[in-house]
Design an enzyme around this catalytic site. Structure first.
Site, PDB file in Angstrom:
ATOM      1  N   SER A 169      40.716  37.776  37.911  1.00 41.54           N
ATOM      2  CA  SER A 169      41.124  36.818  37.103  1.00 41.54           C
ATOM      3  C   SER A 169      42.613  36.501  36.566  1.00 41.54           C
ATOM      4  CB  SER A 169      40.321  37.147  35.557  1.00 41.54           C
ATOM      5  OG  SER A 169      41.027  38.110  34.962  1.00 41.54           O
ATOM      6  N   ASP A 170      42.911  35.565  36.058  1.00 43.12           N
ATOM      7  CA  ASP A 170      44.237  35.611  35.584  1.00 43.12           C
ATOM      8  C   ASP A 170      44.207  35.992  34.353  1.00 43.12           C
ATOM      9  OD1 ASP A 170      47.041  35.084  35.116  1.00 43.12           O
ATOM     10  OD2 ASP A 170      46.749  32.715  35.176  1.00 43.12           O
ATOM     11  N   TRP A 171      45.190  36.560  33.681  1.00 39.83           N
ATOM     12  CA  TRP A 171      45.217  37.767  32.817  1.00 39.83           C
ATOM     13  C   TRP A 171      44.776  37.018  31.407  1.00 39.83           C
ATOM     14  CZ3 TRP A 171      46.379  39.275  36.921  1.00 39.83           C
ATOM     15  CH2 TRP A 171      46.956  40.408  37.322  1.00 39.83           C
TER      16      TRP A 171
END
Ligand code: NOJ
Length: 758
Positions: free
Chosen positions: A227-229
């Protein structure tokens, strides 16, 4: 490897497997110490390392070399350069123990306002995909992985964590996915990073269509998705959709949800096994390769030199009415804070703690150029001081040439927010106009991550765009200005005249919940070309200090069959007196058809280096896919038979060569024939056209197809276009009613797929 992974999984507890599916901290996966599974470090990315210092905070990164940012690297139009950039970053990553570099970032530049455009490559998916694939190969050849991001349709910063990018499937497939598709198919990135946003209402992190059906099943991706952060909304839903690793990991909160779901029987443990297995596969691959990397050393000075030479290859000479290159003995005044403090990278997660930054001013002084410096305006804000302006104008008047170093202050564009307008700071526009009024050799050097309006373009002699060229940009600018390097970059995006001209002007950035991609596939030059709009500088544009001519363009055949290919060749000659590099661009123009399509689309390009008088032949292979659009009804790529054009050009608006190409295929779009089928659809389809024409000969007069005396036959046929078949009964009466069943049968027979016919 697979059996080792199965064995490990069999020995792991459910808690350990769930734990593996989220980060240990900001930058590491979790280790499973008792089984010898190490942690793996990841690091931004994309144009240099932002690796957290041992014992430092999340924003304290080691010293690394800042290479040209995506906006600049893309302007090289050179996959080889991206491969070199990737290799250098990969080598640094290997030396400091990074397992995966978080890049490349390939989101499409839908609007020049997107705050993060400086990190992205292009408005064009063909260019972005080819460059991304090369970058990935460069990094991964060093035994370090990549994370291509942000998957997908993340073309704005405004409300990026919740906003939904709403678009047709065709738009998604033709514009926002192909860069990922090319990179995944050609370069097999170890990981993919899903974006924050939703797509048509569903979070990217929960989007099974994207993460599983398209990415893995259609494109064959075998790595893991992270995932993106902070992009995870519902962890269990995400896991089921194909999101393997959550970053940074939310302190294990979601691991417990995964465990609880398995225990409650709402999540099959095999889903956890699959995700953990994919992560293990990469972590162990890295561990294997890391062994071989022991002893690898950072060569920051060497990489700095590489970054500077790349920056020179990325610069785009937008305009030159003779002032460039400058001569060593000319008295030149440098104006603008960027001369002394260049803006060379963007803000946010890609920010590199750079090794050494060179300014153009320092480089000029080091080389003994006759350069005077007046700040004129600061680099970091929009500030105007009349005394500085007067100094600058006077110095310009007394010099042989004035070079104004303009650009966007860092606060104007960054990750996390978008620009509201496309202007340079007012002070800069103002001073440029005043200097240009007194000095005919006025040159503007631009440091921006995205296009800006250039209201002074007609008044200055030359414009050199350095984009955000990385830490060596000063040395590169100096070499380009004085003709020691050849400008050879091309614009990876259109520079519009004004913001109001841009394709999504009315819809960007949306209402806060949804961004409607109403311009559809008409992004960038696809839009400006379709609307025949003037632009400041077109996509693909870039000048050189020499010239190039094309000759002997040819096709290996003027006919392309569905499963065949055609070789397109053109000879390029350096017609000037200096060495130079040309980018040959191949666009395809479709036949006129019922489906609205951009007038042309980039499908191939090649960069060549030529000495004066030298020539070389460039050859491209064109196949069916180059002719295709995405047909939603078919759920597939489709090219209809007909007359296409192959365009070979210096830019999207400078096309000296056009070659016709005839495409044949037995495949047709599905056509449902019933009483309500519009006659126009049947007339346009070569399987049914003659049958319908025969019908029209009989009944068309009654239906108005011959239009009477007042209108032409063409106009009559247009009137016919939208009439359903049943209209022949309404106007033709009993005779037509009697003929209709036979007609329907004949039409259905004609459109039935060949294999169904007896
Ligand atoms: C958020 C950014 O969107 C992404 O590109 C980056 O890799 C991560 N933060 C980690 O810094």
């Amino acid at each position: 490897m697979q059996s080792a992974i199965s064995e490990l999984l069999a020995q792991m507890t459910l808690e350990e497997k769930a734990g593996l599916c989220s980060g240990a901290d900001f930058w590491h996966t979790k280790a499973v110490g008792r089984l010898g599974v190490p942690a793996m470090m990841v690091s931004d990315g994309p144009h240099g390392l932002r690796t957290q210092k041992e014992g430092g905070g999340v924003n304290e990164s080691i010293t690394a070399v800042c290479f040209p940012a995506g906006c600049a690297a893309a302007a090289s139009f050179d996959p080889e350069l991206l491969r070199r950039e990737g290799a250098a970053i990969g080598a640094e990553a290997r030396a400091v123990g990074v397992g995966v570099v978080l890049g490349p970032a390939v989101n499409i530049k839908r609007s020049p306002l997107c705050g993060r455009n400086f990190e992205y490559y292009s408005e064009d998916p063909c260019l972005a995909g080819a460059l991304a694939a090369a970058y990935i190969q460069g990094v991964q050849d060093q035994g370090v992985g990549t994370s291509i991001k942000h998957f997908a349709a993340n073309s704005q910063e405004y409300r990026r964590l919740t906003c939904s990018s709403n678009m047709t499937e065709r738009t998604l497939r033709e514009i926002y996915l192909p860069a990922f598709e090319t990179a995944v198919k050609e370069a097999a990135p170890w990981t993919v990073m899903c974006s924050y946003n939703r797509i048509n209402g569903t979070y990217a992190s929960e989007n099974k269509t994207l993460l599983t059906d398209i990415l893995r099943k259609e494109w064959g991706f075998t790595g893991f998705v992270m995932s993106d952060w902070g992009a995870v909304a519902d962890r269990v839903r995400g896991l089921c959709a194909g999101l393997d690793l959550e970053m940074p990991g939310c302190g294990g909160v979601n691991d417990q949800k995964i465990v609880a779901a398995v225990r409650a029987g709402t999540l099959d443990e095999s889903v956890v096994d699959k995700a953990a297995g994919r992560i293990l596969n990469i972590v162990l691959r890295h561990a294997d390769l890391a062994g071989a990397a022991v002893g690898a050393e950072l060569d920051l000075a060497g990489d700095h030199a590489k970054a500077a030479s790349m920056a020179a290859e990325c610069a785009v000479l937008l305009q030159n009415r003779g002032s460039l290159p400058l001569k060593q003995d000319q008295r030149v005044v440098y104006i603008g804070g960027f001369a002394d403090a260049p803006r060379y990278q963007g803000g946010g997660s890609s920010h590199v703690n750079s090794f050494r930054v060179e300014s153009a001013l320092a480089a000029a002084r080091a080389r003994g150029r006759a350069v005077e410096y007046v700040e004129g305006f600061p680099a970091d804000r929009d500030q105007r001081e009349e005394s500085e302006f007067l100094k600058a104008v006077e110095a310009a008047e007394n010099a042989d040439a004035a070079v104004i170093f303009a650009g966007l202050p860092e606060s104007f564009e960054s990750e996390g927010y978008d620009r509201r307008h496309m202007r340079l700071p007012d002070a800069q526009n103002n001073l440029i106009a005043r200097v240009a009024a007194v000095q005919k050799n006025t040159v503007v050097v631009l440091h921006t991550g995205s296009p800006v309006e250039c209201p002074w373009a007609e008044d200055v002699s030359a414009v050199l765009c350095m984009y955000l060229g990385g830490e060596g940009v000063g040395r590169a600018t100096d070499a380009l200005l004085y003709g020691e390097a050849e400008p050879c970059g091309r614009l990876p995006e259109t520079w519009p005249l004004r913001l109001e001209d841009t394709p999504c002007y009315l819809d960007y950035p949306g209402d806060g919940r949804t961004a409607y991609y109403r311009e559809g596939v008409f992004v960038g030059y696809r839009w400006y070309d379709a609307r025949k709009m003037p632009v400041r500088w077109p996509f693909g544009h870039g000048l050189s200090y020499t010239g190039f001519v094309y000759k002997s363009a040819s096709l290996s055949s003027t006919d392309l069959a569905e499963d065949g290919s055609v070789q397109v060749s053109v000879t390029v000659r350096n017609s000037g007196a200096r060495f130079g590099r040309e980018v040959v661009q191949l666009y395809i123009a479709p036949p006129e058809n019922a489906v609205p399509r951009p007038p042309k689309e980039l499908r191939h390009f090649a960069k060549v280096s030529l000495q004066p008088g030298e020539e070389t032949t460039v050859t491209f292979t064109v196949t069916r896919r180059d002719l295709c659009y995405y047909d939603e009804e078919l759920g597939d790529w489709y090219a209809e038979p007909g007359e296409y054009k192959v365009l070979l050009g210096h830019s999207s608006r400078n096309i000296p060569t056009v070659l016709p190409l005839h495409y044949t295929t037995a495949h047709r779009r599905p056509l449902t024939v019933d009483e309500n089928t519009p006659i126009g659809d049947l007339l346009r389809d070569d399987r049914t056209a003659s049958i319908v024409r025969t019908m029209l000969t009989r009944f068309g007069g009654l239906m108005g197809a011959n239009g009477g005396d007042a209108i032409t036959e063409e106009a009559g046929l247009q009137m016919m276009d939208g009439m359903p078949l049943r209209s022949m009964v309404a106007f033709g009466g009993p005779e037509a009613a009697a003929a209709l069943p036979g007609l329907l049968a004949a039409l259905r027979g004609a459109v039935r797929p060949r294999e169904e016919r007896t």
